[in-house]
Design a protein around this motif. Structure first.
Motif, PDB file in Angstrom:
ATOM      1  N   UNK A 365      36.091  27.405  51.272  1.00 42.69           N
ATOM      2  CA  UNK A 365      35.847  27.919  52.623  1.00 42.69           C
ATOM      3  C   UNK A 365      36.904  28.903  53.087  1.00 42.69           C
ATOM      4  N   UNK A 366      38.155  28.633  52.785  1.00 44.97           N
ATOM      5  CA  UNK A 366      39.234  29.483  53.299  1.00 44.97           C
ATOM      6  C   UNK A 366      39.338  30.835  52.580  1.00 44.97           C
ATOM      7  N   UNK A 367      38.626  31.022  51.489  1.00 47.61           N
ATOM      8  CA  UNK A 367      38.807  32.222  50.662  1.00 47.61           C
ATOM      9  C   UNK A 367      37.868  33.337  51.096  1.00 47.61           C
ATOM     10  N   UNK A 368      38.449  34.508  51.330  1.00 46.25           N
ATOM     11  CA  UNK A 368      37.666  35.702  51.668  1.00 46.25           C
ATOM     12  C   UNK A 368      37.531  36.646  50.480  1.00 46.25           C
ATOM     13  N   UNK A 369      38.555  36.719  49.647  1.00 47.54           N
ATOM     14  CA  UNK A 369      38.551  37.667  48.534  1.00 47.54           C
ATOM     15  C   UNK A 369      39.260  37.050  47.337  1.00 47.54           C
ATOM     16  N   UNK A 370      38.818  37.443  46.143  1.00 47.64           N
ATOM     17  CA  UNK A 370      39.491  37.001  44.919  1.00 47.64           C
ATOM     18  C   UNK A 370      39.663  38.186  43.972  1.00 47.64           C
ATOM     19  N   UNK A 371      40.675  38.059  43.121  1.00 49.46           N
ATOM     20  CA  UNK A 371      40.867  39.020  42.036  1.00 49.46           C
ATOM     21  C   UNK A 371      41.445  38.265  40.847  1.00 49.46           C
ATOM     22  N   UNK A 372      40.860  38.480  39.674  1.00 47.21           N
ATOM     23  CA  UNK A 372      41.368  37.876  38.440  1.00 47.21           C
ATOM     24  C   UNK A 372      41.800  39.007  37.529  1.00 47.21           C
ATOM     25  N   UNK A 373      43.022  38.943  37.024  1.00 49.13           N
ATOM     26  CA  UNK A 373      43.505  40.022  36.161  1.00 49.13           C
ATOM     27  C   UNK A 373      42.627  40.111  34.920  1.00 49.13           C
ATOM     28  N   UNK A 374      42.162  41.309  34.539  1.00 56.23           N
ATOM     29  CA  UNK A 374      41.198  41.416  33.442  1.00 56.23           C
ATOM     30  C   UNK A 374      41.708  40.917  32.098  1.00 56.23           C
ATOM     31  N   UNK A 375      43.012  41.009  31.854  1.00 57.11           N
ATOM     32  CA  UNK A 375      43.586  40.410  30.648  1.00 57.11           C
ATOM     33  C   UNK A 375      44.384  39.189  31.091  1.00 57.11           C
ATOM     34  N   UNK A 376      43.631  38.161  31.482  1.00 61.20           N
ATOM     35  CA  UNK A 376      44.241  37.005  32.156  1.00 61.20           C
ATOM     36  C   UNK A 376      45.051  36.092  31.248  1.00 61.20           C
ATOM     37  N   UNK A 377      44.819  36.140  29.945  1.00 60.08           N
ATOM     38  CA  UNK A 377      45.567  35.308  29.010  1.00 60.08           C
ATOM     39  C   UNK A 377      46.948  35.867  28.730  1.00 60.08           C
ATOM     40  N   UNK A 378      47.613  35.296  27.734  1.00 60.20           N
ATOM     41  CA  UNK A 378      48.980  35.727  27.440  1.00 60.20           C
ATOM     42  C   UNK A 378      49.062  37.166  26.972  1.00 60.20           C
ATOM     43  N   UNK A 379      47.950  37.709  26.457  1.00 59.97           N
ATOM     44  CA  UNK A 379      47.951  39.120  26.076  1.00 59.97           C
ATOM     45  C   UNK A 379      48.237  40.054  27.232  1.00 59.97           C
ATOM     46  N   UNK A 380      48.016  39.574  28.459  1.00 58.69           N
ATOM     47  CA  UNK A 380      48.283  40.396  29.638  1.00 58.69           C
ATOM     48  C   UNK A 380      49.673  40.227  30.213  1.00 58.69           C
TER      49      UNK A 380
END
Length: 629
Positions: A365-380
């Motif tokens: 409920x409290x979340x308006x926006x999200x972003x996940x880094x495209x290379x989210x694993x250790x490679x990033x």
């Protein structure tokens, strides 16, 4: 200022070249070595990056790395082990043993009404029988709290020894590798999870955010929570190791017969077919979550998952693990959202490759926006470490424009690869996008190799296989051709301007991250009707929104395809053979194209028909006749 970021060497070693706060080149070593999740010093990626950017080692100001040296990492590992020893107890594990015994006392039947592609028989739903002594050990650790506690201590102790040795090894290899380029004295090290937080926040374009990092292990922890804003990134909490949601999910991946750190996505897909309520209470009894923290009882005892796999179906076990992962992570995220009052969430770390989890966090409920880094694993992490090296010089207002940060190749290199296989082709020039759309509108399958390679685990149109989303049967055919075994439908690439009519709750708060295929959404009825091959059994899909700004050429293909069919959706799966990395060079593309018997290869401005295309069309026609009769 020029910073070279290098990700951890233990797997998926990658380089990121950053100049004045912008990534100018990024590439994983696996794309060049052709070994999936390649470990070790990324010599090939570094040399290619120097060549493509024109940098010299002398022109690099700082080398940023996402771990401390071996001695400091060893200290943090032993510190985590000492803390865990004080936390674990036989008494705390009694509830888990009681629940397991109660489950085993009840009759269990597999729900076979829904068939799962790739699990064709009832026998496929269960793990093969083990030797009697393995079965006895698995059962004992699940039923007897003292043995549960003992197994955790034994396996955690073994992990500590291995991890300390590995960190020393990789630390030495890093310094030796850098020394060969004269870069050793420019090395700057960072806490592992801080680099995840940095790449998620600085690539998001948000003014402020709650940074949520969840992964397997790093610098004595398995994740962290941060407040990010104009003054930088501040750590609020660290999730201690071994209470790792990454390891938790690796355990079920391994127990069900798949490869940890590689096949977790199969568990996500399989989970949608199961009944989470059957086993989730057992798993929840092994968690202690208070004030936003996460702790796991008997965390390193992977044998209990194997005990479950002796008696319960893969789909029901997967469903329970996915459900508990979502429950625990969202419970923690909700606590920190309320505590900070922040409305935006950015995420990074290997656990956030779990697109269903990301959807659940977006739905808080409290979340308006999200972003996940495209290379989210250790490679990033190399890019995150480089961002931290810039300190207060990192720009915050603009999001990462796109993930096309790898190498591209000249027309001469492309034609040389085609000529090496004596392939005929049509040079379409500026008309390529329309021609590809025509092939797709005629139900063809097209492998696409264009422009700069994607950075990260997702194929985003430049190293992709494309085909219409209207026939789910093609999914299995293509899996067979590429040697894959999957439980999820392939993901859709869609015109960004049409996304609101295709997905529920698709708004500006998640539009940017959806350009990178990092989160699922519930599908509208229209999407389910015209593009069923892209819709999972639970009614969701993991879309890539394609804009004219992020990828003009791919946007052109989708636009032409829509004008021909009325449908703004194409299936997009990675261009690779089973267990190989996504193709990197023109030669890789030609090889995978030939082995996969794909109808056409669109490479550069060339459209290449497969020499055996007529054979596939004949087989498809025969199959259709057989179905109709």
């Amino acid at each position: 200022m020029r910073v070279l970021g290098i990700s951890p060497l233990d797997k998926d070693s990658s380089v990121s070249f950053m100049e004045d706060g912008q990534i100018v080149f990024a590439c994983g070593e696996e794309r060049l070595s052709r070994v999936k999740l390649q470990s070790g010093f990324p010599h090939q990626a570094l040399k290619l990056g120097l060549e493509r950017t024109g940098w010299t080692p002398e022109s690099i100001d700082t080398v940023a790395y996402a771990f401390f040296d071996g001695n400091e990492e060893a200290r943090l590992i032993h510190e985590a082990a000492a803390h865990d020893k004080a936390f674990q107890s036989t008494k705390k594990l009694r509830a888990s043993a009681d629940r397991y015994r109660a489950l085993r006392s009840k009759d269990y039947e597999l729900d076979e009404q829904i068939k799962i592609p790739g699990l064709e028989s009832k026998a496929d739903e269960f793990m093969p029988p083990k030797t009697w002594w393995k079965r006895a050990v698995y059962e004992a650790t699940a039923r007897v709290p003292a043995l549960d506690h003992f197994a955790h201590g034994k396996y955690f102790g073994e992990w500590v020894q291995t991890a300390v040795a590995d960190h020393g090894k990789w630390s030495n290899e890093l310094e030796e590798g850098l020394d060969a380029y004269g870069l050793k004295d420019k090395l700057k090290r960072f806490q592992h999870h801080d680099t995840h937080a940095a790449n998620a926040f600085y690539a998001s374009g948000f003014d402020d955010a709650l940074c949520l990092v969840l992964d397997g292990y790093g610098s004595g922890c398995c994740g962290g929570v941060y407040r990010a804003g104009a003054s930088g990134i501040t750590n609020l909490h660290r999730y201690r190791f071994p209470y790792s949601l990454g390891i938790f999910y690796e355990q079920v991946t391994s127990a069900l017969g798949f490869r940890p750190s590689r096949h977790e996505g199969k568990i996500v897909g399989l989970a949608a077919y199961g009944r989470p309520e059957l086993l989730s209470d057992l798993l929840k009894s092994r968690f202690e979550c208070e004030q936003g923290d996460i702790k796991i009882l008997g965390a390193q005892n992977y044998l209990i998952t194997r005990a479950m796999a002796l008696h319960f179906s893969k789909r029901d076990i997967a469903a329970a693990y996915q459900s508990v992962l979502e429950y625990v992570a969202c419970q923690s995220a909700s606590y920190w959202l309320k505590k900070t009052g922040l409305k935006r969430v950015v995420m990074s770390g290997g656990v956030h490759a779990n697109v269903k989890l990301n959807q659940r966090i977006f739905e808080i409920d409290e979340v308006e926006s999200v972003f996940i880094y495209p290379n989210m694993g250790d490679g990033g992490c190399g890019s995150g470490a480089a961002m931290l090296a810039f300190e207060d010089q990192m720009p915050q207002s603009s999001p990462l424009p796109n993930a096309y940060l790898g190498p591209d190749y000249s027309d001469k290199e492309i034609r040389s690869a085609l000529e090496a296989e004596s392939l005929t082709f049509e040079d379409c020039g500026a008309d390529l996008e329309r021609r590809v759309a025509e092939v797709l509108a005629d139900d063809g399958i097209v492998a696409r190799f264009n422009g700069r390679m994607e950075y990260g685990p997702r194929a985003l149109g430049n190293r992709s296989i494309l085909y219409p989303a209207k026939d789910p049967a093609v999914n299995q055919w293509l899996n067979d051709q590429l040697g894959r075994t999957e439980f999820m439908p392939f993901a859709p690439s869609v015109l960004a301007e049409d996304a609101p009519s295709l997905f529920v709750n698709m708004g500006p708060g998640c539009a940017k991250t959806s350009e990178f295929m990092t989160v699922t959404f519930d599908c509208t009825e229209a999407m389910k009707q015209h593009s069923p091959a892209a819709v999972h059994v639970d009614g969701t899909a993991r879309p890539q929104l394609v804009t004219a700004e992020s990828n003009p050429s791919f946007h052109g293909i989708l636009t032409h395809y829509k004008s021909l069919t009325g449908i703004p959706v194409l299936i997009n799966t990675s261009f690779n053979m089973h267990e190989e990395p996504i193709v990197g060079s023109p030669a890789d593309a030609v090889r995978a194209f030939m082995l996969g018997n794909i109808d056409y290869l669109a490479i550069g401005t060339c459209l290449v028909p497969h020499p055996k295309r007529r054979d596939r069309l004949a087989l498809s026609a025969d199959a259709s006749i057989g179905v109709e009769s």
